[in-house]
Design an enzyme around this catalytic site. Sequence first.
Site, PDB file in Angstrom:
ATOM      1  N   GLU A 176     -49.898  14.143 -40.510  1.00 41.30           N
ATOM      2  CA  GLU A 176     -49.780  12.571 -41.105  1.00 41.30           C
ATOM      3  C   GLU A 176     -49.588  11.556 -40.156  1.00 41.30           C
ATOM      4  O   GLU A 176     -48.535  10.992 -40.279  1.00 41.30           O
ATOM      5  CB  GLU A 176     -48.621  12.876 -42.096  1.00 41.30           C
ATOM      6  CG  GLU A 176     -48.801  13.821 -43.263  1.00 41.30           C
ATOM      7  CD  GLU A 176     -47.641  13.991 -44.443  1.00 41.30           C
ATOM      8  OE1 GLU A 176     -46.362  13.665 -43.784  1.00 41.30           O
ATOM      9  OE2 GLU A 176     -47.831  14.234 -45.233  1.00 41.30           O
ATOM     10  N   GLU A 189     -51.858  20.188 -47.306  1.00 41.13           N
ATOM     11  CA  GLU A 189     -50.582  20.122 -48.017  1.00 41.13           C
ATOM     12  C   GLU A 189     -50.681  19.739 -49.471  1.00 41.13           C
ATOM     13  O   GLU A 189     -51.337  18.773 -49.560  1.00 41.13           O
ATOM     14  CB  GLU A 189     -49.693  19.294 -47.284  1.00 41.13           C
ATOM     15  CG  GLU A 189     -49.127  19.797 -46.040  1.00 41.13           C
ATOM     16  CD  GLU A 189     -47.862  18.939 -45.607  1.00 41.13           C
ATOM     17  OE1 GLU A 189     -47.301  18.193 -46.206  1.00 41.13           O
ATOM     18  OE2 GLU A 189     -47.838  18.849 -43.947  1.00 41.13           O
TER      19      GLU A 189
HETATM   20  C1  BG6 Z   1     -45.351  16.103 -46.105  1.00 33.38           C
HETATM   21  C2  BG6 Z   1     -45.007  16.712 -44.584  1.00 33.38           C
HETATM   22  O1  BG6 Z   1     -45.031  14.786 -45.820  1.00 33.38           O
HETATM   23  O2  BG6 Z   1     -44.695  16.336 -47.038  1.00 33.38           O
HETATM   24  C3  BG6 Z   1     -43.952  18.089 -44.628  1.00 33.38           C
HETATM   25  O3  BG6 Z   1     -46.188  16.843 -43.583  1.00 33.38           O
HETATM   26  C4  BG6 Z   1     -43.267  17.530 -45.944  1.00 33.38           C
HETATM   27  O4  BG6 Z   1     -43.328  18.261 -43.435  1.00 33.38           O
HETATM   28  C5  BG6 Z   1     -43.805  17.733 -47.162  1.00 33.38           C
HETATM   29  O5  BG6 Z   1     -42.262  19.030 -46.009  1.00 33.38           O
HETATM   30  C6  BG6 Z   1     -43.074  17.607 -48.360  1.00 33.38           C
HETATM   31  O6  BG6 Z   1     -42.032  16.686 -48.181  1.00 33.38           O
HETATM   32  P1  BG6 Z   1     -40.596  16.984 -48.393  1.00 33.38           P
HETATM   33  O7  BG6 Z   1     -39.872  15.922 -48.078  1.00 33.38           O
HETATM   34  O8  BG6 Z   1     -40.520  17.589 -50.133  1.00 33.38           O
HETATM   35  O9  BG6 Z   1     -40.330  18.277 -47.888  1.00 33.38           O
END
Ligand code: BG6
Length: 494
Positions: free
Chosen positions: A201, A390
């Site tokens: 990101e 993701e």
């Molecule tokens: C993304 C990141 O922003 O979202 C991850 O690359 C992160 O590291 C994921 O875990 C989900 O966010 P969160 O805050 O629910 O863990």
Amino acid sequence: MAFKKDFLWGGATAANQYEGGFAEDGKGLNAIDVLTNGSATEPRKVTWVRSDGTTGATPLEWGSDFELPAGARPALVDGYYYPSHTATDFYHHYEEDLKLMAEMGFKCYRLSLNWSRIFPNGDEETPNEAGLAFYDKIFDLCQQYGIEPLVTLSHYETPLGLINDYGGWKNRKLIKFFENYVRTVFTRYKGKVKYWLTFNEINAVDLAPYMGAGLLDSSLQSRAQAAHDQFVASALAVKLAHEIDKKMQVGMMLAYQPVYPYTCDPADQIKVMEYNQKMLFYADVQAGGCYPNYKLKEYEREGITLDISPEDHALLKDYPVDFISFSCYGSNVLTTHEKEAVDSGNLGINGIKNPYLETNAWGWATDPDCLRLALNVLWDRYHKPLWIVENGLGWSDELTSDGKVHDDYRIKYLKANIQSMKDAVNLDGVELLGYTMWGCIDLVSNGTGEMKKRYGFVYVERDDFGKGSLKRIPKDSFYWYQKVIASNGEDLTI
Ligand code: BG6
């Protein structure tokens, strides 16, 4: 048939949220190792010390300004709980975890290297052999299971030494240190790892400058220089990869999800357009090879001057990324009509609530169409192969009396999201390399530092304060995803 035969189904993790072993076998500290736990209502904090011995902790929130008090250096301080230190202990469970991934039928596993496990302070010339050897074991096992690794070089894991001794990514010296690290791992893992991502990101430089770039202030000047230095470092990684092994491919990684205007007022459309420019700027440079005019104009208006050389311009132009990967969990809403949103009860804990969508307990909107929309924006703008690295649903899963986790809400979410990416491939002809569901085995939340916000197909018995057996328990979604992969995405039935 929507997906190609070699479509890369799998899951994703990050060292700082999953690996643990924070001080084992010579590993140094990274940016996240000094970050405390938090919750949906209580921000995580960076702990620090001053040279006179005074200590403190400063809140760190995505999208908000962050600045440490004068003279403060991030450090471990007694009395705080740091979730990254053990996380869910992949360091000691990797055999069991990779076996579970193989059982689900993973074709691909996205993980990050803990940079400070390999270069403990970040600026050493020679690497820590024990750190390199750990990842050898992982890649060898992946090979054994026929799982293709997708490796992030830095998932918010800037070594703390590079923050405290050099000021983070606004210092151009980090480009050289990164280049040395990248050369080391590309050479070492040649033949074992084909797909690489540079910075997780990368637009986090703007949204969370401490996490994304190890910055101790959030001024636009610092963020702009840090982003530039990461662009140059990424281009160097592409160059090195192609020199070291022609089969290697290097992608960028962007946080990108659709943003809707709350009303049809043109002012709302402009707000959305400007937000998209802010997000896509990173891909415009890394895929397009030069700075877009809207950004140059902004820097001119704001009096930002970049330390940028003619060689930098040439590198960016000659070594754009091979593919674009991104994270996308749902969608957001923007408006210039805040009052209207408040009056209609549509102001949520995470900004404006979309009345057409549901949100989870952390205010994240689940959006059945987000992937098709995001994929089309990125494909139309860049025409580079895409990879969803993701996507997933954070939920406070509970173990039931039968010792299982019945996460039907996650299956429902994934079914809709996978259908949405299938539509982008089938109906729109988007070129998609793979899909790695986030946090495939439960891990620590990045935003809140909690264990409670779980994403996995596999439950890990551990609570928000470090208690629990770390036992792994497949959830219902484990078996559903196994079926999805076995049918190459054809069978999404619940
Ligand atoms: C993304 C990141 O922003 O979202 C991850 O690359 C992160 O590291 C994921 O875990 C989900 O966010 P969160 O805050 O629910 O863990």
